[in-house]
Design an enzyme around this catalytic site. Sequence first.
Site, PDB file in Angstrom:
ATOM      1  N   GLY A  24      21.926   9.787   3.445  1.00 26.77           N
ATOM      2  CA  GLY A  24      22.719   9.100   2.434  1.00 26.77           C
ATOM      3  C   GLY A  24      23.148   7.704   2.825  1.00 26.77           C
ATOM      4  CB  VAL A  75       0.304   7.048  11.476  1.00 27.85           C
ATOM      5  CG1 VAL A  75      -0.306   5.846  10.777  1.00 27.85           C
ATOM      6  CG2 VAL A  75      -0.502   8.301  11.173  1.00 27.85           C
ATOM      7  N   GLY A  76       2.452   5.603  13.428  1.00 29.13           N
ATOM      8  CA  GLY A  76       3.234   4.418  13.759  1.00 29.13           C
ATOM      9  C   GLY A  76       2.838   3.810  15.089  1.00 29.13           C
ATOM     10  N   GLY A  82       6.307   6.080   8.247  1.00 29.68           N
ATOM     11  CA  GLY A  82       5.436   7.247   8.370  1.00 29.68           C
ATOM     12  C   GLY A  82       5.678   7.988   9.665  1.00 29.68           C
ATOM     13  CD  GLU A 130      12.998   1.869   9.473  1.00 26.02           C
ATOM     14  OE1 GLU A 130      13.405   2.872  10.106  1.00 26.02           O
ATOM     15  OE2 GLU A 130      13.677   0.834   9.351  1.00 26.02           O
ATOM     16  CB  CYS A 170      13.283   9.283   7.505  1.00 22.57           C
ATOM     17  SG  CYS A 170      11.740   8.777   6.753  1.00 22.57           S
ATOM     18  CB  THR A 171      18.331  10.399   7.137  1.00 19.76           C
ATOM     19  OG1 THR A 171      18.221  10.539   5.717  1.00 19.76           O
ATOM     20  CG2 THR A 171      18.099   8.953   7.539  1.00 19.76           C
ATOM     21  CE  LYS A 222      -1.781   2.832   2.846  1.00 21.01           C
ATOM     22  NZ  LYS A 222      -1.888   4.063   1.985  1.00 21.01           N
TER      23      LYS A 222
END
Length: 522
Positions: free
Chosen positions: A470, A253-254, A249, A271, A305-306, A193
């Site tokens: 990276g 929500v996680g 996400g 994650e 995210c990083t 999804k």
Amino acid sequence: MHPKRRLSSRASGILSALNIPSNKELSGVYDGQWKGSGEAIESVCPTTGEVLARIRTASPADVSETLTKTREAYFRFRDVPAPRRGEILRQIRERLANKREELGALVTLEMGKIRSEGVGEVQEFIDICDYAVGLSRMMNGRIVASERPGHSILEVPNPLGVVAVLSAFNFPVAVYGWNLALSLAAGNATIWKPSPTTPLTSIAVTSIIAEVLSKNNLPGALAGLVTGGQPVGEVLVGSKEVELVSFTGSERVGRIVGQAVVSRFGKSILELGGNNASIVMPDADLSLAVPGVFFGAVGTAGQRCTSTRRLFLHRDIAPEFLQRLQKLYASLKPGDPLDDNTLLGPLHTPAAVNLYESTVEYLRSIDADILFGGKGYEMTPYYGGNFVQPTIAVPKSVEMSDRIWSTETFAPILNVAIFDELEEAIRWNNAVPQGLSSSLWTRDLRNVGKWTGPSGSDAGIVNVNAGTSGAEIGASFGGNKSTGWGRESGGDAWKQYVRWSACTINFSNEAPLAQGVNFNIE
């Protein structure tokens, strides 16, 4: 009936190269056949604001049927020898490589990241396929020494079942690739999804994989697709037919996903938020550190995210560092991310622009010094694009419990604080709820030991003289604390995609019990 859209040539050429029709509604469900009977959604280009396509998403019946077929595909695939699974992945890798440039351009068109990052993301999928091909011959268990004579203990990995991948908009190819490659190598079936704002990319990727599966007489539902919003995700998360849920996400929500999965005794890989920090010591090589922080903060328009959100500078080098950094920021010009010379593309949605603006407004309300940015651009390449100026701010407070430090803002906003001792900066690094990535810039080996040791960074990624962004596929990717403790991609991440059994085998003529227990009847 909907009026016929007139697609720009920049968009139509990319869709055409991937055989995506631009003159009709697309099916957003695949389980061996393309279909969809749910609501229609639109894919919108963040650079121009134009509607790229309309997609018919999954209805509850579609999700149920696709799950059933995915489960059936698993029952067939689990008995395929692992090296044969690796051969399927090798073929997927070849097909992806043949369409790398075209898929990368589609990522740029639909998500908004610059072209080299879009192509690089597809390369990441290619790389993890390479990794998984080798892994298919090395997914080893082990033999454990038994205390009982004539006994051996085997730790055996076997396929797990159905893996549901709920991916985010910012990496619409790579995160699915991490999961699919390891899942297939392990003998599982996968149902995907994607983010509802990047459906075209998921359709293009699934089409490529489906061709490989068909060529090898394997069911298409082995790599199923269900586009849609929250209701689709809720079905997958709550289904007992899904052994593992991989979710990328927000922390909010996680937390819901994690609780729902554990309540039915399923497995999850989470994650979640980043809020990553870079620390720059007085002995750092600024010719490395300044561009490293620059890319970390503004690459992908701050939507990784990083991404570097927090910057801690030693007092001795802070003025020079900030001067150099502001010079790089001033050189940035917003542009069409499909142009090879562009380094700054748009934010993904108007909602992201609103978040950026509200955070800048909050920075002003707490009297933070805004050294650069803090507004949109007066001139942008396209009127409908979601362009904002990357921002550098110095809040007055360095209390990491304050909202500006403890909450991740998914936009190119970099908050700066000044420190005097490394221990102080490490405390700040560790004082937020999240724990994904972190970076220390130094040439002193003693600092490196402290940073990477038990009293150092508590993040899942702990870099030295490399930025927070990276990551490569060879090492496992993931974070600690409210980032979710999940691990994907390389390293030992594959071990989450199998079920483990301890098998004691007695090849003797006796049947002794462990620990010297005597249960004989005389």
